[in-house]
Design a protein around this motif. Sequence first.
Motif, PDB file in Angstrom:
ATOM      1  N   PHE C 100     -43.714  16.632  24.192  1.00  0.00           N
ATOM      2  CA  PHE C 100     -44.961  17.063  23.565  1.00  0.00           C
ATOM      3  C   PHE C 100     -45.673  15.910  22.853  1.00  0.00           C
ATOM      4  N   ALA C 101     -44.918  15.117  22.108  1.00  0.00           N
ATOM      5  CA  ALA C 101     -45.551  14.032  21.345  1.00  0.00           C
ATOM      6  C   ALA C 101     -46.135  12.980  22.286  1.00  0.00           C
ATOM      7  N   THR C 102     -45.472  12.735  23.425  1.00  0.00           N
ATOM      8  CA  THR C 102     -46.017  11.771  24.384  1.00  0.00           C
ATOM      9  C   THR C 102     -47.340  12.281  24.942  1.00  0.00           C
ATOM     10  N   TYR C 103     -47.368  13.569  25.261  1.00  0.00           N
ATOM     11  CA  TYR C 103     -48.618  14.193  25.730  1.00  0.00           C
ATOM     12  C   TYR C 103     -49.705  14.108  24.656  1.00  0.00           C
ATOM     13  N   GLN C 104     -49.347  14.503  23.447  1.00  0.00           N
ATOM     14  CA  GLN C 104     -50.327  14.480  22.355  1.00  0.00           C
ATOM     15  C   GLN C 104     -50.860  13.067  22.143  1.00  0.00           C
ATOM     16  N   ASN C 105     -49.942  12.092  22.159  1.00  0.00           N
ATOM     17  CA  ASN C 105     -50.348  10.722  21.876  1.00  0.00           C
ATOM     18  C   ASN C 105     -51.359  10.222  22.913  1.00  0.00           C
ATOM     19  N   LEU C 106     -51.095  10.503  24.189  1.00  0.00           N
ATOM     20  CA  LEU C 106     -52.024  10.075  25.242  1.00  0.00           C
ATOM     21  C   LEU C 106     -53.379  10.757  25.080  1.00  0.00           C
ATOM     22  N   TRP C 163     -38.390  20.924  31.102  1.00  0.00           N
ATOM     23  CA  TRP C 163     -39.244  20.208  32.060  1.00  0.00           C
ATOM     24  C   TRP C 163     -40.252  21.120  32.764  1.00  0.00           C
ATOM     25  N   PRO C 164     -39.836  22.300  33.247  1.00  0.00           N
ATOM     26  CA  PRO C 164     -40.805  23.152  33.958  1.00  0.00           C
ATOM     27  C   PRO C 164     -42.030  23.469  33.104  1.00  0.00           C
ATOM     28  N   PHE C 165     -41.847  23.564  31.796  1.00  0.00           N
ATOM     29  CA  PHE C 165     -42.956  23.940  30.918  1.00  0.00           C
ATOM     30  C   PHE C 165     -43.936  22.794  30.686  1.00  0.00           C
ATOM     31  N   THR C 166     -43.567  21.580  31.104  1.00  0.00           N
ATOM     32  CA  THR C 166     -44.487  20.457  30.873  1.00  0.00           C
ATOM     33  C   THR C 166     -45.694  20.514  31.807  1.00  0.00           C
ATOM     34  N   HIS C 167     -45.558  21.192  32.946  1.00  0.00           N
ATOM     35  CA  HIS C 167     -46.675  21.222  33.902  1.00  0.00           C
ATOM     36  C   HIS C 167     -47.920  21.865  33.304  1.00  0.00           C
ATOM     37  N   GLU C 168     -47.698  22.871  32.487  1.00  0.00           N
ATOM     38  CA  GLU C 168     -48.840  23.583  31.917  1.00  0.00           C
ATOM     39  C   GLU C 168     -49.728  22.661  31.070  1.00  0.00           C
ATOM     40  N   LEU C 169     -49.086  21.660  30.436  1.00  0.00           N
ATOM     41  CA  LEU C 169     -49.855  20.746  29.587  1.00  0.00           C
ATOM     42  C   LEU C 169     -50.952  20.039  30.377  1.00  0.00           C
ATOM     43  N   PHE C 170     -50.719  19.864  31.673  1.00  0.00           N
ATOM     44  CA  PHE C 170     -51.613  19.016  32.469  1.00  0.00           C
ATOM     45  C   PHE C 170     -52.465  19.800  33.463  1.00  0.00           C
ATOM     46  N   PRO C 186     -49.777   8.986  33.615  1.00  0.00           N
ATOM     47  CA  PRO C 186     -49.348   8.114  32.509  1.00  0.00           C
ATOM     48  C   PRO C 186     -48.214   8.732  31.687  1.00  0.00           C
ATOM     49  N   TRP C 187     -48.230  10.049  31.545  1.00  0.00           N
ATOM     50  CA  TRP C 187     -47.172  10.737  30.783  1.00  0.00           C
ATOM     51  C   TRP C 187     -45.822  10.538  31.480  1.00  0.00           C
ATOM     52  N   ALA C 188     -45.805  10.803  32.792  1.00  0.00           N
ATOM     53  CA  ALA C 188     -44.551  10.663  33.534  1.00  0.00           C
ATOM     54  C   ALA C 188     -44.070   9.216  33.503  1.00  0.00           C
ATOM     55  N   ALA C 189     -45.014   8.277  33.520  1.00  0.00           N
ATOM     56  CA  ALA C 189     -44.639   6.863  33.506  1.00  0.00           C
ATOM     57  C   ALA C 189     -43.992   6.465  32.179  1.00  0.00           C
ATOM     58  N   LEU C 190     -44.282   7.219  31.128  1.00  0.00           N
ATOM     59  CA  LEU C 190     -43.654   6.940  29.828  1.00  0.00           C
ATOM     60  C   LEU C 190     -42.341   7.698  29.668  1.00  0.00           C
ATOM     61  N   VAL C 191     -42.326   8.960  30.102  1.00  0.00           N
ATOM     62  CA  VAL C 191     -41.195   9.829  29.823  1.00  0.00           C
ATOM     63  C   VAL C 191     -40.013   9.565  30.768  1.00  0.00           C
TER      64      VAL C 191
END
Lengths: 362, 97, 240
Positions: C100-106, C163-170, C186-191
């Motif tokens: 979540f924080a990686t998503y928020q930060n981007l 992990w499955p719940f991360t798709h909704e963010l995008f 970019p998120w996947a490249a960081l995580v």
Amino acid sequence: MEHTDLAAQRPPGSELLAEQVDAAERDLLAAARPQRRAVGQASFDALIDGEHKVEPTDWMPEGYRAGLIRQIAQHAHSEVVGMQPERNWITRAPSLRRKAILLAKVQDEAGHGLYLYSAAETLGVSREWMLDALHEGRQRYLSFINYPTLTWADVGALAWLTDGAAVVNQVTLCRSSYGPYARAMVRVCREESFHHRQGFDALRVLAAGTPAQRAMAQDAVDRWWYPALAMFGPPHNRSTHSDRSMAWKIKRFSNDELRQRFVDICVPQAEVLGVRLPDPALRWNAERGHHDFTEPDWDELRRVVAGHGPCNRQRMDHRRRVHEDGAWVREAATAYAAKHHGGPQHSTAHQGAPAARQGLPA
Amino acid sequence: MSAAPADWPLWEVFVRARRGLTHLHVGSVHAPDAELALHNARDLHTRRGEGASIWVVPAEHITATDPDDKDAYFDPALDKDFRHPGHFELPEGVEHL
Amino acid sequence: MTRFDSVLRLGDDALVAAQRMAHWCACAPQLEEDVALANIALDLLGQARALLTYAGGIEGAGRDEDRLAYQRDEREFTNALLVELPDADFAVAVVKLLFFATYQNLLYQRLATGADTTLAGIAGKAVKETKYHVEHATRWTLRLGDGTVESRRRAQAAVDGLWPFTHELFEPDPLAPVDPAGLREPWAALVRPVLTRATLVVPDDDWRPTGGRVGLHTEGFGYLLGEMQSVHRAHPGARW
């Protein structure tokens, strides 16, 4: 901004306590003047008599060391176990601003626990040892923590009364003869005055609110007044540790003197709040220059201290469960450090730590 | 329960409150390694914006003087007051010296 | 998708994440971590307050941060499902924070330079906060994944579950100030490198639960809101 409206509503008497913390800090610096050389008991006596601070590697009587460990550990445990009754309301705080304030306050208590465990560690005991002593019931925490927080108003009353009592007590500990304890207490007291004040502020809003809020505030004050008064400990003639602690200047005032000071501070604050303190015998005594009041029920205090308060078991079960649930995390971090950083430098450091800390201007 | 691991090592924490000031010892934290020690120090010791820079040092890496050696270490410096400018008498009217 | 909706969902994400994180207070595996997690919860709560206040202003119907936080029902909350999931253990809290924080930060990085200056101000502050959250979560993900057998098992279970719940963010949202669809790469490249360094395996992308953005939440969310709103709702019109 919330800072300014809290500042505008400081409880009467709080400036005085803050000044006392400042004065104690000045005394800490003054106590650093050079003293005559002596060894062993004579050197210790000279430090105490000359109002110097005792530092970790100074010679000290075993009773002084043991008494300090008991007192500082109990104080640290009180901060840590004392997080529980207030965390009970973080998730239900009725506004986001109150939620943030309460969360910051409970977080500070964890911080205070850490400052105090560190101070105790300079006496050659480890935090793990102290936590074990807590979990096994060999060391205690303040008895008021064994009462439940039943409504949102308890958050305000608990902070106004028990943090208020703690500040009165702790301001005097800023002058403790043991340097690391006195220094920790200066920091704790500075931060604690925020706790005390936010409680007063939360309660003030309730006491000026709807009838239901006012009733909630009064009910909370009714339930927290005596647990707060009991925080100063039994009367001097019943206290087991008082005389020696005072002679060694670990403690500076008797339980009774501090309790009286607290009552005198609370009465005008209760008037400003518009809440009634639940003691029909409470009145100003012009002759003594103090308020007369009804003492707490010492038998009840004894029962709570003996483990029979409403929440003793719940509080300890929670502490033990959290500690046990966290074991796998602590083990993981230790294992990771061993793989990637050449291992945690193992914690025989505690025996070495006091020596290492000599001379550090903490 | 008795299988609880030993405490994490102790780290001494030094904080620079503002640029231009020296780092001062403010207390200690426990952590399994230096990275977490820095994190813990930041969270514990700078909650109210007290810091601009933090050092953490393993407590056991600090070598300290023994208080019993205090005389031998520090007394010899006490009689060399000529090291302080106040030792010297200045003639009337001399400035910037 | 109005401007109100897009700011509201940012605020709801932060608020619900803060509420979950606040549960850790007095329950963390080590006292130092109690302090750390409370700092993170306070940052998230601060973001939520600023964002909800701003959303209320855009809406112009007189709803302040508390009206929005305390007087909406489950179906009106638009946070992603990820942030409302309960923290079964510390590994779930850490991995969820990493995601979540990686998503928020981007997202905040992009909002900080966006055309909406109010949002840019809020995001500018939050960029620094979430950078620290990412660092904290990264350090712990490494320690749990590459720690003991037990901690790796728990960390992997957390990754598998979250992990499955991360798709909704995008999910694409072309009308939002920043379309989250563009953040997935970019998120996947960081995580992913963090998970790899932590010896953790990324599961298949076969299940992509969704619904939070349109108010279709998990069953547990009602309890979270019920708890959060109980005192406020019991005293209509009261000041606190």
